[in-house]
Design a protein around this motif. Structure first.
Motif, PDB file in Angstrom:
ATOM      1  N   ARG A 197     -60.405  79.119  20.529  1.00 23.21           N
ATOM      2  CA  ARG A 197     -60.357  80.587  20.492  1.00 23.21           C
ATOM      3  C   ARG A 197     -59.045  81.062  19.872  1.00 23.21           C
ATOM      4  O   ARG A 197     -59.033  81.978  19.033  1.00 23.21           O
ATOM      5  CB  ARG A 197     -60.505  81.143  21.907  1.00 23.21           C
ATOM      6  N   GLN A 198     -57.931  80.454  20.268  1.00 22.45           N
ATOM      7  CA  GLN A 198     -56.628  80.841  19.729  1.00 22.45           C
ATOM      8  C   GLN A 198     -56.530  80.542  18.233  1.00 22.45           C
ATOM      9  O   GLN A 198     -55.904  81.304  17.484  1.00 22.45           O
ATOM     10  CB  GLN A 198     -55.515  80.135  20.495  1.00 22.45           C
ATOM     11  N   TYR A 199     -57.142  79.431  17.816  1.00 25.24           N
ATOM     12  CA  TYR A 199     -57.131  79.091  16.390  1.00 25.24           C
ATOM     13  C   TYR A 199     -57.778  80.200  15.565  1.00 25.24           C
ATOM     14  O   TYR A 199     -57.249  80.643  14.541  1.00 25.24           O
ATOM     15  CB  TYR A 199     -57.861  77.763  16.163  1.00 25.24           C
ATOM     16  N   TYR A 200     -58.938  80.670  16.033  1.00 22.10           N
ATOM     17  CA  TYR A 200     -59.623  81.714  15.281  1.00 22.10           C
ATOM     18  C   TYR A 200     -58.905  83.055  15.397  1.00 22.10           C
ATOM     19  O   TYR A 200     -58.912  83.852  14.448  1.00 22.10           O
ATOM     20  CB  TYR A 200     -61.081  81.821  15.725  1.00 22.10           C
ATOM     21  N   GLU A 201     -58.272  83.322  16.529  1.00 21.57           N
ATOM     22  CA  GLU A 201     -57.491  84.552  16.642  1.00 21.57           C
ATOM     23  C   GLU A 201     -56.327  84.546  15.662  1.00 21.57           C
ATOM     24  O   GLU A 201     -55.973  85.585  15.104  1.00 21.57           O
ATOM     25  CB  GLU A 201     -56.985  84.736  18.073  1.00 21.57           C
ATOM     26  N   SER A 202     -55.722  83.378  15.457  1.00 21.21           N
ATOM     27  CA  SER A 202     -54.620  83.295  14.495  1.00 21.21           C
ATOM     28  C   SER A 202     -55.089  83.598  13.081  1.00 21.21           C
ATOM     29  O   SER A 202     -54.306  83.988  12.221  1.00 21.21           O
ATOM     30  CB  SER A 202     -53.976  81.907  14.540  1.00 21.21           C
ATOM     31  N   LYS A 203     -56.390  83.422  12.828  1.00 18.00           N
ATOM     32  CA  LYS A 203     -56.965  83.725  11.518  1.00 18.00           C
ATOM     33  C   LYS A 203     -57.608  85.103  11.488  1.00 18.00           C
ATOM     34  O   LYS A 203     -58.239  85.477  10.490  1.00 18.00           O
ATOM     35  CB  LYS A 203     -58.005  82.665  11.149  1.00 18.00           C
ATOM     36  N   GLY A 204     -57.453  85.858  12.589  1.00 12.74           N
ATOM     37  CA  GLY A 204     -57.953  87.229  12.620  1.00 12.74           C
ATOM     38  C   GLY A 204     -59.353  87.392  13.151  1.00 12.74           C
ATOM     39  O   GLY A 204     -59.950  88.466  13.005  1.00 12.74           O
ATOM     40  N   TYR A 205     -59.925  86.350  13.792  1.00 16.24           N
ATOM     41  CA  TYR A 205     -61.276  86.432  14.347  1.00 16.24           C
ATOM     42  C   TYR A 205     -61.200  86.593  15.861  1.00 16.24           C
ATOM     43  O   TYR A 205     -60.561  85.783  16.544  1.00 16.24           O
ATOM     44  CB  TYR A 205     -62.088  85.185  14.001  1.00 16.24           C
TER      45      TYR A 205
END
Length: 745
Positions: free
Chosen positions: A130-138
């Motif tokens: 989840r954090q990985y995708y948040e770092s990409k704006g998702y």
């Protein structure tokens, strides 16, 4: 975890402690009974109590192998420990992700086949994804876990992580509450989180995607924008992101207190006398002076200058601390740079890595600092630039590894370039028609640093070939030696030329960036097919022998061979023909290229280039038409066909014939921008302007503009040029498309 103790008689247990006669395990797979018994802390002869039973269960559970543990006794001292082991992961699959994300996610998760299935580890893995995708704006990414027992092994599981990537949160507006001196447009170039622009999906436009982990940094970037304008009391709040998960749109708000701008009242340096540095000279060279508006960027630039000067004295770990004394009443600030040199440092070892082909000594001979030398920051920078100019390496890094307070090791890490190639090609040019080429070349033969080429080119108007070999550092000295043999057959618009010859060049490095050379050329050329009007003005058909000597100077301070971002590449030569042979003239050619990267100023990899070339011919006797000066083509004024910008005469057949000039000048302004950085593809725009004449530069003036593609391919640098000729005359030959391979940008 389930903990239970089953006793045959609770009353008996409370009345009398039971002595253990035997310990047995039920359900034990991964641990041996002896190891499990030791971990539990229970042993034969001990008394079984509620306390040590709980301790045994806790100790076993800590191993991470078990979901359920209970202890049973038959009342006669025979103890059985029942264990339910966690299932192991036989296979782990990731579904719902694109290929580009899969490698990154696999590196983030710690679950591997063979591991025990553990809910805590699974939850941590889901959070990392989840954090990985948040770092990409998702946002709102969901990870579901699917477990399926293996048919022939119930204690093993097939685990699938079904990943449903969330949606991009789009910033519709950025608010700067309290800002009067700056608006959003002033800070937008420097921040990562920008509001979406119209057609934000288009390359070069802001897409507005939230970059969550850059938000805090953006607040600091905005504050530094104020510091650069002297607002030392300015404060910028932490960002407030008002996001709607209904439509995934957001407003980003910063609360700002600007304060007043400060002027610099004085600038001073406090440093030890033993450094023997001229403080007044340094202060005069600083960008930030007394009376200026305070500017944090200029402060950092001046700190870097001072740091490099001290580091050049051997103080590799110098510390520069700017002390600012603010006077809030009159809004002035006094700056004192406190210099703490530390200890002088020498180079202990120099190690080279990454050079799978290139011999160590070929790398080391380009270094201006080596074992035993006193540390120098300038020497390190110049060494790195020299290595990149060789063309042997795509990447060069020189790392400093501190050994102790007086010694440092240098680690030269290189990534070798594809210096050698066997190539053949077929193409079409608007001016040359069908193009065929074949070549075998290497700028680093067997890793020795030798440069050699065998090449043949064929087009409608040209057949040429050459063989060349150059040793840029004879016996690793400052001398270079090279030569080539060649043959050409050209069919120009006005005549046909066939020539062959050889040249040899001896050079020597005079300084780190300045090289002197002398070249001898012996060439025979044959001119055919001259129009009568060209014969009437003095040009001759037939064979000519040229014997000439060419002394030259070249200067190169660029930071890369094919794609420089910094420095100057300049050269001048004077060819004196007439050492025997038929041709007698003196010809000067001077070139100047300037490169300036703008990344530090606009936070984008823009490269500004200025290129200029000058030529002058002094006849001392016969000068054949092929030795005259011409402009036009990819190397001078793009948009005009090669060698067609020239003084001309009108033939009786109504055709204009180029006669060549005796003085010429052309220059170009270019701006290069990245397109696909990972494959080294860039775009560029340009403006060319040139002048040529027989007696004066003002006789003929032409210009052009256009755009192009620059690409460092495995076959060498490729250029595709689309040009538009300006102020062309009725008798000019123009060309809208050209390409080349092998030219530096």
């Amino acid at each position: 975890m389930k903990k239970s103790i089953f006793l045959l008689s609770l009353a008996a247990c409370l009345a009398n402690a039971e002595q253990i006669k035997s310990i047995n395990f039920n359900g034990l797979i991964h641990l041996s009974p002896d190891v499990a018994r030791e971990i539990s802390g229970l042993g034969v002869g001990m008394e079984l109590t509620g306390e040590n039973s709980n301790t045994a269960i806790t100790n076993l559970y800590k191993q991470g192998y078990f979901d359920d543990i209970d202890i049973q006794s038959d009342g006669a001292g025979n103890v059985t420990i029942n264990l339910l082991e966690k299932p192991s992961i036989a296979r782990l699959d990731l579904k719902g992700i694109v290929t580009n994300d899969k490698t990154a996610i696999e590196s983030l998760i710690t679950i591997k086949p063979g591991n025990m299935y553990d809910e805590l580890t699974i939850n941590k893995t889901k959070e990392r994804i989840r954090q990985y995708y948040e770092s990409k704006g998702y946002f709102d990414t969901v990870v579901d876990v699917e477990k399926q027992p293996v048919a022939d092994s119930p204690s093993s599981l097939f685990v699938t992580l079904n990943i449903n990537r969330g949606e991009n949160m789009i910033i519709e507006k950025v608010n700067l509450i309290g800002a009067n001196k700056f608006d959003y447009g002033d800070v937008e170039p420097g921040i990562a989180n920008k509001s979406r622009e119209w057609a934000g999906w288009m390359w070069g436009r802001n897409d507005g995607k939230v970059k969550l982990f850059e938000l805090e940094n953006d607040a600091q970037r905005i504050q530094d924008k104020y510091f650069q304008k002297g607002y030392l009391d300015a404060t910028v709040s932490t960002p407030f992101l008002n996001a709607s998960f209904d439509n995934y749109k957001a407003e980003l708000t910063y609360y700002i207190n600007e304060g007043e701008p400060y002027k610099v009242s004085s600038v001073d340096i406090n440093m030890p006398d033993y450094l023997e540095l001229d403080k007044d000279k340094i202060l005069n060279d600083f960008r930030l002076e007394a009376g200026d508006t305070m500017n944090s960027q200029r402060l950092r630039d001046d700190m870097k200058k001072l740091e490099n000067l001290v580091a050049d004295k051997g103080y590799a770990f110098v510390s520069i601390v700017p002390q600012t004394d603010k006077n809030e009443e009159d809004h002035t600030v006094a700056i004192t740079y406190q210099v703490e040199p530390g200890e002088q440092v020498h180079i202990r070892n120099v190690r080279v890595s990454g050079n799978e082909r290139t011999i160590d000594r070929v790398v080391r001979r380009e270094m201006y600092i080596t074992e035993g030398d006193l540390y120098s920051r300038t020497d390190l920078t110049d060494s790195k630039d020299a290595l990149k100019r060789t063309s042997y390496f795509d990447e060069v890094e020189i790392k400093e590894e501190r050994v102790d307070k007086n010694n440092v090791d240098l680690l030269i890490e290189v990534k070798e370039a594809a210096t050698g190639s066997i190539s053949g090609g077929i193409g079409y040019g608007s001016s040359d028609g069908l193009l065929l080429s074949a070549s075998l070349s290497d700028t680093n033969i067997f890793g020795s640093g030798l440069k050699g080429t065998i090449a043949v080119d064929r087009s409608d108007d040209e057949l040429s070939g050459h063989i060349s070999l150059t040793n840029p550092r004879v016996f690793d000295s400052e001398y270079s030696l090279g030569g080539s043999i060649y043959a050409n057959d050209y069919e120009w618009d006005n005549y046909k030329e066939r020539s062959y010859g050889f040249n040899t060049t001896l050079g020597r490095k005079l300084t780190r960036n300045l090289t002197a050379s002398v070249t001898y050329v012996l060439e025979q050329s044959k001119i055919r097919g001259l129009n009568q009007v060209l014969k009437e003005i003095g040009y001759k058909e037939g064979k000519n022998i040229k014997s000439s000597i060419i002394p030259a100077l070249s200067y190169n301070s660029t930071d890369d061979y094919y794609l420089p971002r910094r420095g100057i590449a300049a050269s001048t030569s004077l060819e004196v023909a007439g050492l025997g042979g038929d041709e007698k003239f003196v010809k000067n050619r001077t070139n100047f290229n300037y490169y300036f990267g703008l990344r530090d100023y606009v936070d984008y990899d823009l490269i500004f280039r200025y290129k200029a070339s000058f030529g002058k011919l002094w006849p001392n006797g016969y000068v054949p038409i092929n030795e005259k000066l011409y402009l036009g083509g990819i190397s001078s004024i793009r948009g005009y066909e090669s060698r067609t910008v020239s003084p001309k005469v009108l033939g009786s057949n109504g055709t204009w014939y180029e006669t060549g000039g005796e003085i010429a000048f052309n220059n170009s302004i270019e701006l290069s921008v990245p397109i696909i950085e990972r494959v080294k593809m860039r775009g560029m725009i340009f403006y060319d302007y040139g002048m040529i004449g027989e007696k004066s530069l003002s006789e003929i003036k032409r210009s052009s503009y256009g755009a192009g593609i620059e690409w460092v391919t495995p076959l060498g640098p490729l250029q595709l040029i689309f040009a538009k000729a300006l102020n062309k005359a009725h008798n000019d030959d123009t060309n809208s498309f050209e390409f080349s391979i092998g030219r530096r940008f």
